[in-house]
Write a protein that holds these residues in place. Structure first.
Motif, short mmCIF file in Angstrom:
data_model
loop_
_atom_site.label_atom_id
_atom_site.label_comp_id
_atom_site.label_asym_id
_atom_site.label_seq_id
_atom_site.Cartn_x
_atom_site.Cartn_y
_atom_site.Cartn_z
N TYR A 138 0.77 -1.29 0.08
CA TYR A 138 -0.23 0.08 -0.17
C TYR A 138 0.76 1.40 0.04
N LEU A 139 2.14 1.17 0.51
CA LEU A 139 2.91 2.31 0.68
C LEU A 139 3.89 2.74 -0.43
N GLU A 140 3.43 1.88 -1.46
CA GLU A 140 4.28 2.13 -2.88
C GLU A 140 3.96 3.55 -3.49
N ASN A 141 2.64 3.90 -3.31
CA ASN A 141 2.27 5.23 -3.69
C ASN A 141 1.19 6.02 -2.75
N THR A 142 1.74 5.74 -1.47
CA THR A 142 0.89 6.46 -0.25
C THR A 142 1.77 6.87 0.61
N LEU A 143 1.69 7.92 1.10
CA LEU A 143 2.25 8.66 2.34
C LEU A 143 1.27 8.33 3.50
N VAL A 144 1.51 7.60 4.43
CA VAL A 144 0.60 7.68 5.56
C VAL A 144 1.31 8.31 6.91
N SER A 336 -8.02 -0.72 5.69
CA SER A 336 -8.82 -0.65 4.55
C SER A 336 -8.62 0.61 3.84
N THR A 337 -8.75 1.74 4.74
CA THR A 337 -8.64 3.08 4.30
C THR A 337 -7.55 3.37 3.35
N VAL A 338 -6.33 3.01 3.75
CA VAL A 338 -5.09 3.11 3.20
C VAL A 338 -4.90 2.33 1.91
N GLU A 339 -5.74 0.97 1.97
CA GLU A 339 -6.05 0.22 0.80
C GLU A 339 -6.69 1.00 -0.38
N VAL A 340 -7.64 1.58 -0.09
CA VAL A 340 -8.49 2.44 -0.96
C VAL A 340 -7.67 3.59 -1.35
#
Length: 821
Positions: A138-144, A336-340
């Motif tokens: 999930y983190l490949e295109n997401t900053l959390v 689930s939120t990060v996944e979406v």
């Protein structure tokens, strides 16, 4: 080839480090969910993870709480993203200017804003771990961004209490002490404020420090993790109506998309949930609405449990709800939120840019605000914290909706007229905070329905449909204030219009400087001074050899302009030696706490004195109130609360009456008024509701009961009141005041001493008030003062300190302390 080999080796090392990363259970030494984790242990785990995976996790401290606990959040993503994290953040912020080409989604997960909704901090640790291990794709295109605990003070209060009272092993019977918190629960922060209602008002240090960081990131998605009653299933988006009209179609639709993804996981596990109920998107100061009005997908997630659930409890269905269950649910929705977000990163970025692009189609493009400079300055300080731009008008005439009359009118502007336009990055936030009356799509709301800042700050305002371009390069009018004093002057005179003036007076009194206040308006040196003006004479301070030095330092500290007077004889009015120019005493103030009072309402009074007025108070708890010698105090405040029916018994009423008769001043707020009257009490009298014709209407159906009930309620609406500006409690005000009414309780006007009251057949100028409720408001009390013996009783039917944001009401309270002789 060498570069490829190095990169391969680097990636292998990173993979090995992730595999070796300790889970929360391994690090803490106990299975997550079998105990509550203390705040310092949570901090230690986040530090451990950031040190174990420095290429993927950055830990960002952002301040401290009132009780000196650290506030922090973690930023995590893939090694490639984190290597360029500052460039990614900058590119993302360009989207707020309508540009940029970022394709990385920014998701902010906020946990434990309510301290006794304690499961979310536990879930934050597992969420951090899973995102770096099993869900790292999930983190490949997401900053959390993960903030594990917004409210450490409240959470530690709950955890400490739970460990004190829990059975060993824990008891699942909900009647056991471990499931029954006391009066001061862990929900609120140190000052007993609800931090989930402070995003817009920023009265609390946690909110102020967090918003600085929020503005540096402006996430695409923000989730606020909560808990609700223990018998409720899980709640997640989409939210209930009303939605504010500024919320875009995309924001609505994406809530549904996320909700459906959550439902997929919950269905697989057989977990119950609900959507589109109770939790709306209207009031702007929540952790879901505030981000929404700043372009994000803002959501509240609610797990059943809260402070009642402990480590495990039997719920109404007969099942046992454990802390482990609660962790699993919050973990699932967080992942689930990060996944979406990861699946829709491109769309999120495109729609985020669209949110900030071009001119907003708002009816009112500009808000022009005239009035007292101290009040303008207080508003400007709030706008600065929100990074909302404002400026100053020139000599002109602008036409628009006048907030005072509610009708179209013209307003003359000058260089002291503040202008706030929606034509800026935070334009949507401007519309929400300043609009005269927000549009309600449904009257069944979760919170107050009116908050317009011009009313809250007591400024004369006009909403213009045209764009009034502000001069942002002009210095603020108050920047040119002269703060010198004239050595040897007979007196120095200052006005009394704002909380800034009240803070100045508070400092004068505490520094032993004698101050007088004029009970009548007067003229001196060609200037008119209103009633309440402060008069600091040399003669009253002869025993203070450093009087002028101290006065000068306080004038500079508070940036308070004073006018020197070379004589005590005025041109018209009362001279400085008149009995109408009395000394302001150093007042000893006590405030009741404990079961009769609401923690939130007590906290507002506590915060007002310590953090706004900067004046000392003594807190008297109800448990030992009967043993206190009230004669040691000049003022006693009874904050609003539900427990006064039993607390204000005949004996205590008699005690209070004797104390007031001997010269004390009692300030009663909200529901305390209802139980101060009666045959053995004071003269305050509740206004009975008019009888209804039972045959006039068909009784509502069972399904319609809640909507029928709302007809008799007022959910935070703004009403125009008439004020007696000659009354000492109204010094600094004109003949009108806009009050935020929070309920339908009403009281009859006293024969004398009315300070502020509603007129005949009043209607709200903003917000919702039920049709049955308003019929009982005619000629009802807002603020009043009754003389009793040598003392006074101050009645505050409405709360001028509500959530600390109704700035224009706070001077009434200062008057009740210093002026109401």
């Amino acid at each position: 080839m060498r570069i490829f080999t190095c990169l391969f080796a680097f990636l292998m090392v990173m993979q090995h480090q992730a595999q070796d990363l300790k889970s929360p259970s391994e690090f803490l030494g106990y299975e997550l969910g079998s105990q509550f984790t203390r705040h310092h242990e949570v901090v230690s785990y986040f530090k451990y993870v950031s040190e174990a995976l420095p290429t993927q996790v950055q830990l960002q401290p952002y301040g401290y709480t009132n009780e000196r606990r650290p506030l922090m959040f973690a930023v995590l993503s893939s090694p490639e993203n984190m290597q360029n994290v500052e460039a990614l953040r900058t590119a993302h912020l360009q989207s707020t200017e309508g540009g940029g080409d970022s394709q990385v989604a920014v998701v902010w997960l906020s946990y434990n804003v309510h301290g006794n909704e304690s499961v979310s901090t536990e879930a934050s640790m597992q969420t951090l771990y899973d995102l770096l291990t099993s869900k790292k794709a999930y983190l490949e295109n997401t900053l959390v961004i993960i903030d594990p605990c917004i409210n450490p003070d409240g959470r530690e209060r709950y955890v400490n209490w739970y460990y004190q009272y829990k059975n060993t092993p824990y008891q699942v019977d909900a009647n056991s002490k471990e499931h029954r918190e006391g009066w001061w629960s862990g929900r609120s922060n140190h000052y007993m404020f609800d931090l989930n209602r402070d995003w817009a008002w920023l009265t609390q240090v946690e909110s102020q420090q967090r918003l600085k960081q929020f503005n540096k990131w402006m996430p695409h998605i923000h989730v606020d993790f909560h808990e609700q009653g223990m018998n409720n299933p899980y709640y997640f988006a989409p939210a209930a109506e009303p939605y504010h009209e500024v919320i875009t179609d995309f924001q609505r639709e994406f809530q549904v998309k996320i909700g459906k993804n959550h439902a997929r996981y919950f269905d697989q596990n057989g977990w119950f949930y609900f959507t589109r109920e109770v939790f709306d998107l209207f009031y702007p100061s929540y952790g879901d609405t505030y981000p929404t009005y700043n372009g994000a997908i803002g959501m509240t997630y609610e797990q059943g449990g809260s402070g009642r659930a402990g480590l495990g409890v039997i719920v109404a269905s007969g099942d046992t709800l454990t802390l482990k269950d609660r962790i699993a649910h919050h973990l699932t929705t967080g992942l689930s939120t990060v996944e979406v977000a990861s699946q829709n990163a491109g769309t999120l970025n495109e729609e985020f840019r669209n949110f900030f692009k071009g001119d907003k189609d708002f009816k009112y493009k500009s808000y022009i605000l005239n009035g007292d400079q101290d009040k303008q300055r207080a508003l400007a300080e709030l706008l600065d914290k929100h990074e909302i731009n404002y400026g100053w008008a020139g000599e002109s005439t602008v036409r628009g909706l006048n907030f005072g009359s509610g009708a179209s009118a013209s307003l003359k502007t000058n260089s002291r007229s503040m202008v706030v336009s929606t034509n800026q990055k935070k334009g949507t936030m401007v519309k929400v905070l300043f609009e005269p009356n927000a549009v309600l799509s449904d009257s069944l709301t979760y919170d107050i329905t009116a908050w317009s800042l011009p009313y809250a700050y007591g400024l004369d305002a006009l909403a213009s449909e045209g764009l009034v371009k502000p001069n942002t390069s002009q210095a603020a009018p108050w920047s040119a204030i002269s703060t010198g004093i004239e050595k040897g002057a007979f007196a120095h005179v200052g006005d009394w219009n704002s909380m800034k003036d009240a803070r100045f007076l508070s400092d004068l009194v505490q520094n032993g400087i004698g101050v007088r206040r004029s009970e009548r308006a007067f003229q001196l040196g060609g200037k008119t001074w209103d009633a309440g003006s402060l008069i600091i004479t040399r003669g009253d301070n002869l025993r203070k050899p450093d009087f002028e030095q101290v006065l000068q330092s306080l004038v500079e500290k508070h940036q308070k302009p004073l006018t020197p007077a070379r004589t005590g004889m005025v041109d018209s009015g009362k001279d400085f030696g008149s009995r109408y120019v009395g000394m302001i005493p150093e007042t000893r103030v006590a405030v009741l706490s404990g079961e009769p009072t609401s923690t939130l309402r007590f906290g507002e009074v506590w915060h007002y004195f310590e953090q706004q007025l900067h004046y000392p108070i003594t807190v008297l708890d109800a448990e030992y109130f009967d043993g206190v010698a009230l004669g040691e105090y000049d003022v006693l405040v009874l904050p609003d609360g539900w427990g006064y029916r039993s607390f204000l018994n005949e004996s205590r009423k008699g005690q209070l009456k004797d104390w007031v008769a001997d010269g004390g001043r009692l300030i009663a707020m909200g529901r305390a008024l209802a139980y101060l009257g009666g045959e053995d009490g004071f003269s305050i009298e509740r206004k009975e509701r008019e009888s209804e014709d039972l045959e006039a209407e068909t009784p509502p159906s069972f399904a319609e009961t809640s909507r029928e009930r709302i007809r008799g309620e007022i959910t935070g609406a703004i009403f125009k009141t008439r004020v007696d500006p000659t009354h000492p409690m109204a010094f600094g005000y004109g003949d009108t005041y806009y009050t935020l009414k929070l309920g339908s309780d009403t009281y009859i006007l006293p024969d004398g001493g009315t300070v502020a009251a509603l007129g005949e057949s009043p209607l709200p100028v903003a917000g919702f008030a039920g049709s049955k409720a308003v019929t009982n408001l005619s000629k009802s009390l807002v603020f009043a003062m009754e003389n009793y013996g040598r003392g006074e009783v101050v009645y505050m039917a409405d709360n001028p300190l509500f959530r600390g944001f109704w700035e224009n009401g706070k001077l009434f309270f200062a008057n009740a302390i210093f002026m109401a002789e």
